[in-house]
Design an enzyme around this catalytic site. Structure first.
Site, PDB file in Angstrom:
ATOM      1  N   GLU A 157       2.795  -6.792  24.636  1.00 45.64           N
ATOM      2  CA  GLU A 157       3.845  -6.249  24.050  1.00 45.64           C
ATOM      3  C   GLU A 157       3.313  -4.825  23.376  1.00 45.64           C
ATOM      4  OE1 GLU A 157       6.819  -6.215  24.538  1.00 45.64           O
ATOM      5  OE2 GLU A 157       7.155  -7.860  25.545  1.00 45.64           O
ATOM      6  N   TYR A 180       9.963  -4.444  16.693  1.00 45.55           N
ATOM      7  CA  TYR A 180      10.150  -4.748  18.008  1.00 45.55           C
ATOM      8  C   TYR A 180       9.169  -5.827  18.518  1.00 45.55           C
ATOM      9  CZ  TYR A 180       9.452  -4.848  22.782  1.00 45.55           C
ATOM     10  OH  TYR A 180       9.279  -5.246  24.211  1.00 45.55           O
ATOM     11  N   ASP A 235      13.898  -2.629  23.334  1.00 47.01           N
ATOM     12  CA  ASP A 235      12.983  -1.654  23.577  1.00 47.01           C
ATOM     13  C   ASP A 235      13.802  -0.509  24.390  1.00 47.01           C
ATOM     14  OD1 ASP A 235      13.514  -2.665  26.206  1.00 47.01           O
ATOM     15  OD2 ASP A 235      11.447  -2.715  26.837  1.00 47.01           O
TER      16      ASP A 235
END
Ligand code: SF4
Length: 371
Positions: free
Chosen positions: A49, A132, A150
């Site tokens: 990520e 996020y 996202d």
């Protein structure tokens, strides 16, 4: 991002269910994803990520393979030196991520016994972990119900709900819809499914021959419930027009000493290219093309390299686009009278050094490397 949730309707429930069913047979097979029924490794989820922010899946695939081969677990990464991590990160851009990556691994080992915390709140306390990443890791690695948004998910949700507010003002509205869509169970699968739909079906509109490419609605599990499909979904989400990117100009000095070492310096931790190795050079100043041979008056250390040395200004420039500006560099090669005070890297080891992409371009123009 926190905000109001939209009212959960049967349409939201139907959409979420269709997305999860679709995911069971259409998921992308990515190296950092656990297969169905396999245990999820939070380290791999977190690492991927962080890498995927601002970097394409294709680039991340090979970088992820290299990182996990070299550092298979968070303790291995924490035990590495920061310089090693920066070197391995070179070419992925946004170098603050690499510094934070290492700091985060160290914090997980020192403060959490080598085990990632499993809630969004605790994850957010780790270096470099924003809203996020915390939501994605909590949902995907730990099965928490977290709202992950996202760029792909944002686009799919904006189209699905036919949201016409301009971005970025539309973000809270879109977040509220993603919140209402996110199921209590399998929130991680739901997020990954929405990412996959955004990457493969509800793709960004590209202009070709005056026409916008269209999302592949016929293949989309959201087909039945999508409001955007009634209009022209390719136009969504609407974005505030971008201000043009300004140009900045500067000089990079490629200096090679008598022993065949290239002279470099390490930038300070803060700011652009923080912690990376760079060629000596001028500051990068706003200007015009006529100023592209920007003098080195503002950077005496680099200027001194040229004094008494054999200097050649190379034909052509290096251009590199950053998120907020484009830089155009004039490159000067020099055999300096003295290399005192600079970091020295043997010419044949330069490709392994932590040089950011813009400096690799400088090296290439100077004929140092076949990058
Ligand atoms: S139906 Fe079409 S516009 Fe709606 S989410 Fe799917 S691909 Fe996007």
């Amino acid at each position: 991002m926190t905000g109001k949730s939209a009212k959960i309707t049967q349409r939201h429930l139907d959409a979420a269910s269709a997305v999860l069913n679709w995911y069971d047979s259409h998921r992308r097979h990515l190296p950092w994803r656990a297969g169905p029924g396999q245990p999820v490794d939070p380290y791999r989820v977190w690492l991927s990520e962080v890498m995927l922010q601002q970097t394409t899946v294709a680039t991340v695939r090979s970088a992820f393979a290299e990182f996990t081969r070299r550092w298979p677990g968070v303790a291995d990464l924490a035990a590495a030196s920061r310089d090693e991590v920066m070197e391995q990160w070179a070419g992925l851009g946004y170098y603050a991520r690499a510094r934070n990556l290492h700091a985060c691994a160290v914090a997980v080992v020192n403060d959490h016994g080598g085990v990632f915390p499993d809630t969004e709140d605790e994850l957010r306390k780790l270096p470099g972990v924003g809203a996020y990443t915390a939501a994605a890791v909590a949902a995907i690695a730990f099965g928490r119900r977290a709202v992950v948004m996202d760029g792909n998910i944002e686009r799919v949700a904006a189209r699905w709900q036919a949201i016409t507010t301009l971005l970025p003002a539309a973000k809270p509205e879109i977040h509220a819809e993603v919140d209402a869509l996110t199921p209590d169970h399998r929130a991680g699968d739901f997020a990954q499914a929405m990412m996959d739909i955004g990457a493969t079906i509800c793709t960004p509109a590209r202009k070709s021959k005056g026409r916008l490419s269209q999302p592949d609605c016929d293949a989309c599990p959201l087909f039945e419930t999508c409001s955007g499909r009634q209009g022209d979904p390719a136009l969504l989400p609407l974005k505030k027009p971008k201000t043009p990117r300004p140009d900045r100009f500067g000089v990079a000095v490629v200096a090679e000493d008598e022993a065949g070492n290239i002279l470099l310096e390490r930038r300070g931790d803060k700011g652009m290219l923080g912690g990376m190795l760079v060629f000596p050079g001028s500051n990068w100043a706003d200007g015009t093309p006529a100023q592209s041979r920007y003098p080195l008056e503002d950077y005496q250390a680099a200027k001194r390299l040229l004094e008494g040395g054999e200097a050649v200004t190379l034909n052509g420039n290096v251009e590199h686009i950053f998120s907020h500006f484009r830089v155009i560099l004039t490159v000067i090669r020099v055999k300096p009278a003295s290399g005192e005070g600079w970091l020295k890297v043997p010419k044949n080891e330069l490709s392994g050094a932590a040089l950011p992409t813009v400096m690799r371009k400088v090296a290439r123009l100077a004929g140092l490397e076949a990058w």
